[in-house]
Write a protein that holds these residues in place. Structure first.
Motif, PDB file in Angstrom:
ATOM      1  N   ILE A 154       0.890  -1.133   0.007  1.00 45.84           N
ATOM      2  CA  ILE A 154       0.016  -0.115  -0.127  1.00 45.84           C
ATOM      3  C   ILE A 154       0.728   1.069  -0.178  1.00 45.84           C
ATOM      4  O   ILE A 154       1.688   1.625   0.888  1.00 45.84           O
ATOM      5  N   VAL A 155       0.639   2.114  -1.078  1.00 48.70           N
ATOM      6  CA  VAL A 155       1.626   3.155  -1.096  1.00 48.70           C
ATOM      7  C   VAL A 155       0.869   4.449  -1.044  1.00 48.70           C
ATOM      8  O   VAL A 155      -0.079   4.482  -1.493  1.00 48.70           O
ATOM      9  N   GLY A 156       1.439   5.353  -0.177  1.00 44.98           N
ATOM     10  CA  GLY A 156       0.746   6.793  -0.116  1.00 44.98           C
ATOM     11  C   GLY A 156       0.117   7.028   1.225  1.00 44.98           C
ATOM     12  O   GLY A 156      -0.400   8.081   1.570  1.00 44.98           O
ATOM     13  N   VAL A 157       0.255   6.083   2.228  1.00 42.48           N
ATOM     14  CA  VAL A 157      -0.204   6.151   3.487  1.00 42.48           C
ATOM     15  C   VAL A 157       0.833   6.991   4.162  1.00 42.48           C
ATOM     16  O   VAL A 157       1.722   6.663   4.493  1.00 42.48           O
ATOM     17  N   VAL A 203       6.370   2.454   2.324  1.00 39.56           N
ATOM     18  CA  VAL A 203       5.360   1.432   1.943  1.00 39.56           C
ATOM     19  C   VAL A 203       4.708   0.527   3.019  1.00 39.56           C
ATOM     20  O   VAL A 203       5.404   0.022   3.875  1.00 39.56           O
ATOM     21  N   ILE A 204       3.430   0.348   3.274  1.00 36.46           N
ATOM     22  CA  ILE A 204       2.894  -0.669   4.043  1.00 36.46           C
ATOM     23  C   ILE A 204       2.717  -1.976   3.370  1.00 36.46           C
ATOM     24  O   ILE A 204       2.204  -1.954   2.211  1.00 36.46           O
ATOM     25  N   VAL A 205       3.279  -2.967   4.023  1.00 35.44           N
ATOM     26  CA  VAL A 205       3.296  -4.443   3.499  1.00 35.44           C
ATOM     27  C   VAL A 205       2.444  -5.085   4.271  1.00 35.44           C
ATOM     28  O   VAL A 205       2.724  -5.143   5.700  1.00 35.44           O
ATOM     29  N   GLY A 231      -8.253  12.534   2.537  1.00 35.56           N
ATOM     30  CA  GLY A 231      -7.037  13.496   2.058  1.00 35.56           C
ATOM     31  C   GLY A 231      -5.899  12.924   1.768  1.00 35.56           C
ATOM     32  O   GLY A 231      -4.957  13.628   1.677  1.00 35.56           O
ATOM     33  N   MET A 232      -5.878  11.580   1.352  1.00 38.63           N
ATOM     34  CA  MET A 232      -4.535  10.955   1.143  1.00 38.63           C
ATOM     35  C   MET A 232      -4.814  10.267  -0.200  1.00 38.63           C
ATOM     36  O   MET A 232      -6.118   9.589  -0.634  1.00 38.63           O
ATOM     37  N   THR A 233      -3.888   9.945  -1.052  1.00 37.08           N
ATOM     38  CA  THR A 233      -4.123   9.249  -2.347  1.00 37.08           C
ATOM     39  C   THR A 233      -3.278   7.971  -2.115  1.00 37.08           C
ATOM     40  O   THR A 233      -2.058   7.994  -2.175  1.00 37.08           O
ATOM     41  N   ILE A 234      -3.987   6.802  -2.155  1.00 35.46           N
ATOM     42  CA  ILE A 234      -3.221   5.561  -1.992  1.00 35.46           C
ATOM     43  C   ILE A 234      -3.310   4.763  -3.398  1.00 35.46           C
ATOM     44  O   ILE A 234      -4.418   4.955  -4.059  1.00 35.46           O
TER      45      ILE A 234
END
Length: 308
Positions: A154-157, A203-205, A231-234
Motif C-alpha cells: 500500500i503506497v501513499g499512507v 510503503v505498508i506491506v 485527504g490521502m491518495t493511495i
C-alpha cells in the motif's frame, strides 16, 4: 788477367780491322784462338758465379722468411691456444646453463601439465556449480514469490497513520467499499529508515489471510488506479521480489507507448512477460527489446509519439 783480356781484345780488334780501302782480303789478320777461348771461359765463370750468388741469396732469403714465419706462427699458435681455451670454457659454461635450463623447462612442463589438468577440472566444476547456483537461485526466487502471493503493498499512507493489522484492514475496507474487513495475518512498514519531514512515506506491506481477498483487492486496485481517502491518495500493488519488480519495470517505456493505441490491448504476465493483442493476434514477449522491435515494426513513430 783483366788487363790481359783487354789487351787481347784490342789486338784482336786491330787485327780484324781492314788495312784500307786498297787492301785485299788476303792481307787481313786472322782471329786468335787463345783469345776466343779466354772469352768463353770468362763468360762461363761469370754465369757460374751469378748462378751461385742467386742460389746463396735465395737460400738466405728463404731462411730469413722461414724464421720470421716460424716466429709469427708460434705467436699465432699461442693466441689460438688461448682462444681455444676460452672457447672451451665458454662452451662448458653454456653446456651447464643449457642443462640447467633443460631441467627447469622439464619441471615447468610438468607443472604446466598439472595446472592445465587442474584448470580443466576446475572449469568443469565451476560450470557445474554455476548451473547448480542458477537452479537454486531460481528455486529460491520461486519460493520467495510464492511466499508473497498473499501480500499487498500500500503506497501513499502517511507515516502518522497506524500500520497495525486492524487499522490497515479498516483502511482497505473503506478504500474499496468492502462488505467485510479483510482478515490480515500481519502488516508493517517497509524495512527502511524513517523518512524525514516532507519525504515520501514508507510503503505498508500487508499479508492477507485468504488469497481470494488478496486477488479481489488487487483487481479493484487495477480498476480504480489511485484511491482518494481522508485527504490521502493511495495505491495498492502486488508484493513482488526485487528481481521480478526490476524485470517488470523494464516494460514501463513500452507500456507508455502502447497506451491509447487503437485496437491494442496489453498486459504483464507473471513473472515478467508482456502480452500484446493487436488485430486479434496475441504476442507474448519475454524482454523489453523484443517488444520494442515489434512496436517499431507494426506502429508508426507518430502513433507511438502521440501517446508519450
Amino acid at each position: 788477367m783483366a788487363g790481359k783480356s783487354t789487351k787481347t781484345r784490342n789486338t784482336t780488334s786491330s787485327s780484324t780491322r781492314p788495312s784500307g780501302p786498297g787492301s785485299s782480303p788476303d792481307q787481313r789478320e786472322k782471329p786468335n784462338p787463345a783469345d776466343e777461348t779466354m772469352a768463353q771461359t770468362t763468360q762461363a765463370f761469370r754465369q757460374e758465379l751469378l748462378t751461385s750468388l742467386r742460389e746463396d741469396i735465395g737460400q738466405i732469403i728463404k731462411s730469413e722468411i722461414r724464421s720470421v714465419l716460424e716466429k709469427e706462427m708460434e705467436g699465432f699458435r699461442a693466441d689460438i691456444k688461448v682462444v681455444r681455451s676460452e672457447l672451451q670454457s665458454y662452451q662448458n659454461s653454456v653446456a651447464t646453463e643449457l642443462a640447467t635450463i633443460k631441467g627447469t623447462t622439464g619441471d615447468m612442463e610438468k607443472c604446466l601439465s598439472s595446472c592445465t589438468d587442474d584448470i580443466v577440472t576446475l572449469q568443469r566444476e565451476v560450470a557445474r556449480l554455476k548451473a547448480q547456483s542458477e537452479s537454486l537461485q531460481d528455486k529460491c526466487e520461486d519460493l520467495e514469490s510464492r511466499s508473497r502471493r498473499n501480500n499487498i503493498r500500500i503506497v501513499g499512507v502517511p507515516e502518522s497513520h497506524d500500520s497495525s493489522t486492524g487499522a490497515v484492514s479498516a483502511l482497505l475496507q473503506r478504500a474499496f467499499s468492502l462488505t467485510e474487513a479483510p482478515v490480515l495475518d500481519r502488516s508493517h512498514r517497509a524495512l527502511l529508515p524513517a523518512p524525514r519531514q516532507g519525504d515520501r512515506p514508507r510503503v505498508i506491506v500487508a499479508r492477507m489471510h485468504y488469497f481470494q481477498d488478496c486477488a479481489n483487492i488487487l483487481r479493484l486496485a487495477r480498476e480504480k488506479q489511485q484511491i482518494k481517502l481522508d485527504g490521502m491518495t493511495i495505491s495498492v500493488y502486488p508484493d513482488y521480489t526485487a528481481r521480478i519488480a526490476r524485470a517488470r519495470a523494464g516494460y514501463n517505456g513500452v507500456r507508455q507507448q502502447l497506451r491509447g493505441l487503437e485496437g491494442v490491448r496489453f498486459g504483464i504476465l507473471y513473472p515478467a512477460r508482456l502480452r500484446i493483442t493487436h488485430n486479434n493476434q496475441e504476442r507474448i514477449f519475454t524482454t523489453p527489446e523484443e517488444a520494442q522491435t515489434y512496436i517499431n515494426k507494426n506502429f508508426t513513430a507518430r502513433e507511438t509519439t502521440s501517446n508519450k
